[in-house]
Design an enzyme around this catalytic site. Structure first.
Site, PDB file in Angstrom:
ATOM      1  N   ARG A 235     -34.193 -10.080 -19.350  1.00 47.23           N
ATOM      2  CA  ARG A 235     -33.023  -9.535 -18.673  1.00 47.23           C
ATOM      3  C   ARG A 235     -32.024  -9.049 -19.707  1.00 47.23           C
ATOM      4  NH1 ARG A 235     -35.222  -9.024 -14.662  1.00 47.23           N
ATOM      5  NH2 ARG A 235     -34.763  -9.778 -12.560  1.00 47.23           N
ATOM      6  N   GLU A 264     -27.324  -2.415 -17.444  1.00 48.62           N
ATOM      7  CA  GLU A 264     -28.219  -1.320 -17.061  1.00 48.62           C
ATOM      8  C   GLU A 264     -27.916  -0.829 -15.638  1.00 48.62           C
ATOM      9  OE1 GLU A 264     -31.895  -3.717 -17.546  1.00 48.62           O
ATOM     10  OE2 GLU A 264     -32.217  -3.398 -15.394  1.00 48.62           O
ATOM     11  N   HIS A 282     -36.635  -0.644 -17.579  1.00 52.86           N
ATOM     12  CA  HIS A 282     -36.928  -1.811 -16.723  1.00 52.86           C
ATOM     13  C   HIS A 282     -38.189  -1.565 -15.875  1.00 52.86           C
ATOM     14  CE1 HIS A 282     -34.873  -5.485 -14.672  1.00 52.86           C
ATOM     15  NE2 HIS A 282     -36.188  -5.570 -14.602  1.00 52.86           N
TER      16      HIS A 282
HETATM   17  C1  DGY Z   1     -38.358  -9.057 -12.069  1.00 51.53           C
HETATM   18  O1  DGY Z   1     -39.204  -9.211 -11.192  1.00 51.53           O
HETATM   19  O2  DGY Z   1     -37.479  -9.891 -12.291  1.00 51.53           O
HETATM   20  C2  DGY Z   1     -38.442  -7.804 -12.828  1.00 51.53           C
HETATM   21  O3  DGY Z   1     -37.601  -7.800 -13.923  1.00 51.53           O
HETATM   22  C3  DGY Z   1     -38.123  -6.645 -11.907  1.00 51.53           C
HETATM   23  O4  DGY Z   1     -36.774  -6.733 -11.581  1.00 51.53           O
END
Ligand code: DGY
Length: 329
Positions: A235, A264, A282
């Site tokens: 993240r 982001e 992402h």
């Molecule tokens: C998740 O599943 O957490 C991925 O990063 C997609 O948001």
């Protein structure tokens, strides 16, 4: 019929499934601004989100809301204390994306170590005039030391792939994993400092929480080898992006691969101007099969969580199952 909001674009056939059980309002456009999301949730019983922030104020303004199904494994967009306080069930899409995300972690780490994006930009710019023995020298993966920070299911899937590369695996996690998992992965538990000092390739796979904010900042980057790479598929916010841009520019580490960013879809402008970085928007879980599995699992959670369908009352991946069966407060 109960009312739900699907807050994001999603496969239309999943919308059709949801329509068998619910009166569906679908936002097939951009992410809704917080006020608009709050307004649209005010009369809903359930929602399907994908990273949309659901906080205490949103829940307080939506007195009927009982289930919010996130189409992601990470749920740092949910204020879970408020979910618990209001007896609202949150669900995520754990497990269905483990292998796809681990594949992508490797793709990004390899592209980073072998300077694939940087050399491709150079080639496209017409700079390739002759072959040279020292063009784009990278860092080996085979036989190197992998450092995994965050040894959950995705971290384990990532570490498992290291066997094929004959890598030594170091890991750091909030808690040590079971001895049989360590043995299976041939992974050694070490402190964060030890991992940063020894790893040739550091990969971040931990959840974002207040405690994991800036797990990697200037001090941690200074502990890494100058030849090391850093890959973040977890993240934004786990890395201090401004400090990373400085470390890359000053070659304090060799290179970085980022799939996630602080704030982001905005990207720190300094990251856009350093050459030794691979940037992706992402997409770690973005294969057709996995995004379908995630969408269907989110729908399964919503259907069962709202007491419908063959698994009524037993959603497959609840985050706070203790609220199941309790009246909304
Ligand atoms: C998740 O599943 O957490 C991925 O990063 C997609 O948001």
């Amino acid at each position: 019929m109960q009312k739900i909001l699907v807050a994001r674009g999603i496969f239309p056939d999943v919308i059709e499934r949801l329509k068998q059980y619910f009166d569906v309002e679908w936002n097939d456009g951009d992410a809704l601004p917080a006020d608009e999301l709050k307004r649209r949730l005010a009369d809903k019983d359930g929602a399907l989100t994908a990273g949309d922030p659901i906080d205490a104020a949103t829940l307080a303004a939506a007195p009927r809301l009982r289930v919010v199904a996130n189409m992601a494994v990470g749920y740092n967009n949910f204020e879970m204390a408020a979910f618990d306080a209001h007896n609202v069930l949150g669900t995520n899409t754990q497990d269905v994306l483990n292998e796809t995300t681990a594949d992508f972690g490797w793709a990004l780490m390899m592209a980073t170590a072998r300077r694939i994006a940087e050399s491709e930009h150079w080639l496209r710019a017409g700079e390739w005039k002759k072959w040279s023995f020292d063009s784009f020298l990278g860092t080996d993966l085979y036989g190197a030391t992998l450092g995994v920070i965050g040894m959950g299911r995705i971290g384990q899937a990532l570490a498992r792939r290291a066997k094929g590369f004959n890598m030594q695996v170091l890991y750091h996690n909030r808690s040590r994993v079971a001895p049989e998992i360590e043995a299976d992965l041939n992974a050694q538990y070490v402190s964060k400092e030890d991992l940063l000092r020894r790893a040739d390739h550091v990969v971040l796979v931990l959840p974002y929480t207040a405690q994991s904010h800036h797990t990697i900042g200037a001090a941690e980057l200074a502990q890494m080898k100058p030849s090391a790479t850093l890959t973040n598929i977890a993240r934004g916010g786990i890395v201090d992006d401004a400090a990373l841009a400085v470390a890359l520019r000053e070659r304090r580490i060799a290179a970085a691969g980022l799939d996630v960013f602080e704030g982001e879809p905005a990207v720190h402008p300094d990251l856009l101007t350093v050459p030794n970085i691979v940037l992706t928007p992402h997409i770690a879980s973005a294969t057709e099969a996995t995004r379908r599995a995630m969408a269907n699992l989110a729908a399964d959670n919503l259907i069962a969580g709202l007491g419908e369908g063959p698994r009524a009352g037993q959603p497959p991946s609840p985050i706070n199952p203790q609220v199941l069966g309790k009246a909304r407060s």
